[in-house]
Design an enzyme around this catalytic site. Structure first.
Site, short mmCIF file in Angstrom:
data_model
loop_
_atom_site.label_atom_id
_atom_site.label_comp_id
_atom_site.label_asym_id
_atom_site.label_seq_id
_atom_site.Cartn_x
_atom_site.Cartn_y
_atom_site.Cartn_z
CG HIS A 80 4.88 24.83 65.81
ND1 HIS A 80 5.51 23.62 65.94
CD2 HIS A 80 3.64 24.57 65.33
CE1 HIS A 80 4.69 22.67 65.54
NE2 HIS A 80 3.54 23.22 65.17
CG ASP B 243 -3.75 27.50 63.12
OD1 ASP B 243 -4.28 27.10 62.08
OD2 ASP B 243 -3.54 26.79 64.10
#
Ligand code: ACO
Length: 438
Positions: A314, A372
């Site tokens: 991320h 996710d």
């Protein structure tokens, strides 16, 4: 900064090497998080721009909505930790919080619920709009197109300078995007559109519109409705990510909110952003079995392969994404409720996570599972096809986009977004006619 001079906490002085030119940049502190250097006068004082492709070190706006501490793995909506909201709140309450800044009292909540749930139906002519798409169109393409088309249907709420218009557009978007999402799915599978039922809760209604058919009774499983509501809460907002920045940039030109949210949907679609949940399932299917994990991990580590471990890493979190932890827990709960004792995909995901978290490649780069990594497994178990995963993300994020768009429009210091560049193309040169070239 919001138009009024902010309280400075000091200055940063920049000196241009080899000259005696300096610029003194004010430093501004937020409530929490790093301070920012206000570089707005850097160009006028020193004639230079800043260079930050990907905006990793740039605060593009002032915001009071969402805070992330990526090193500590902290996510706050309006100051409230995501873990507390996930446990005690629900999506519509979170929507109220994001939009208004405070948690509602009972009367405010009831009025907000009514406001959203009263707007769930689409203009009937929008229905025929769907027929223009190919049946095999990706539902994100349909969502993007139909949300953009809302500005052709709701002319009475397009004046962005009118607070009432902004409020009505916000309700319309939050309420109607689930209906559009469900209809995009129904269109793809050739089933009749199911109209919303306003007696149902937000997530319940979405499940109902997606899975019910007119020929049969459909009862929404409360455990699944709660799980979907939780997924919506976890995806509701996430600071100035790519799609939110897209919404703000589009909105900075004065474009109407439906057009801005359509731009956000387009930006969310990519596999590096909201498309990752769909990509995770494709990746797990490709790996196929735990015995292939080492071979796959080698491919990921090979710089020439262009293969990434989807659902890992991320831009901001250099720690476990706090949403991923909650998601992992919910994943087990949903599978239990559905009576799925051994889900090969979940087993594979758990093993893959374990291997990656103990591999120096991922450890040294601080690559951890993001939201996710597990969401796709839950959504698949709940009966959603992979092509709908990013659509459901967009349903949740609509509330964040709308809140951020509202904040931007109401900011008196708001200007059109217009980045500059480091130009490395040809210097000025003269045009030569075709017969004089070569
Ligand atoms: N798999 C393998 N290597 C990775 C991954 C990954 N998923 N993510 C980052 N890296 C590596 C990069 O190759 C790079 O290595 P290097 O320093 O040797 O060159 C290093 O880690 C830093 O990566 P960047 O690309 O600079 O990180 P950036 O912040 O630009 O990218 C992103 C963040 C796009 C999310 C990236 O981690 C990624 O592609 N992840 C997979 C896709 C994904 O899951 N996206 C969902 C994000 S969450 C969301 O949108 C809801």
């Amino acid at each position: 900064m919001n138009g009024t001079p902010y309280t400075g906490t000091g200055t940063v002085t920049v000196t241009l090497d080899g000259t005696n030119q300096t610029a003194t940049l004010p430093l501004a502190a937020g409530t929490i998080g790093p301070s920012v250097a206000d570089i707005r006068k850097l160009y006028s004082d020193l004639g230079i721009f800043t260079f930050d492709p990907g905006y990793g070190g740039t605060a593009a706006c002032e915001s009071k909505i969402t805070y992330i501490d990526g090193d500590a793995g902290v996510l706050l909506y309006r100051g409230y930790p995501i873990e507390q909201l996930a446990e005690h709140s629900n999506f519509l309450e979170v929507a109220y919080l994001l939009l208004n800044g405070e948690l509602p009292d009972a009367a405010q909540m009831a009025e907000f619920d009514r406001g959203v749930l009263r707007h769930t139906m689409l203009h009937e002519q929008l229905r025929s709009f769907f027929n223009g798409f190919r049946r095999d169109a990706h539902p994100m393409a349909v969502l993007c197109g139909v949300v953009g088309a809302m500005s052709a249907f709701y002319h009475d709420s397009l004046d962005i300078n009118d607070p009432d218009h902004r409020r009505i557009s916000a309700f319309r978007l939050i309420a109607k995007v689930p209906t559009i999402a469900a209809w995009a799915y129904k269109y793809a599978i050739g089933q009749p559109f199911v109209y919303p039922r306003n007696s149902l809760g937000y997530a319940e209604n979405l499940l109902y519109m997606m899975h019910a058919v007119p020929a049969e009774e459909y009862h929404v499983n409360p455990v699944l409705a709660r799980a979907l509501d939780l997924i919506l809460v976890l995806h509701a907002d996430h600071e100035q990510n790519a799609s939110t920045s897209t919404v703000r940039l589009a909105g900075s030109t004065g474009a109407n909110p439906f057009a801005c949210i359509a731009a956000g949907i387009a930006s969310l679609w990519g596999p590096a952003h909201g498309g990752a949940n769909e990509a995770v399932l494709k990746m797990l299917a490709e790996i196929g079995h735990a015995r292939h994990i080492p071979e796959f991990i080698e491919k990921v580590k090979d710089k020439n392969s262009n293969v990434r471990l989807m659902g890992f890493g991320h831009r901001v979190y250099k720690n476990y994404d706090p949403r991923a932890k909650i998601m992992q827990h919910t994943c087990h709960e949903v599978l239990r409720e559905l009576g799925i004792k051994d889900d090969p995909l979940l087993d594979l995901a758990v093993e893959l996570e374990h291997v990656a978290l103990h591999d120096d490649y991922f450890v040294s780069r601080k690559l951890y599972p993001n939201v996710d990594f597990y969401s796709g497994i839950i959504l698949k178990a709940m009966g959603f096809p992979t092509s709908m995963f990013t659509v459901l993300f967009a349903v949740a994020r609509t509330v964040g986009w709308v809140s951020q768009w509202m904040e931007m429009v109401e900011d008196p210091s708001q200007r059109i977004g217009r980045p500059r560049q480091l130009y490395t193309g040809a210097p000025q040169r003269d045009y030569r006619p075709l017969d004089a070239r070569g």
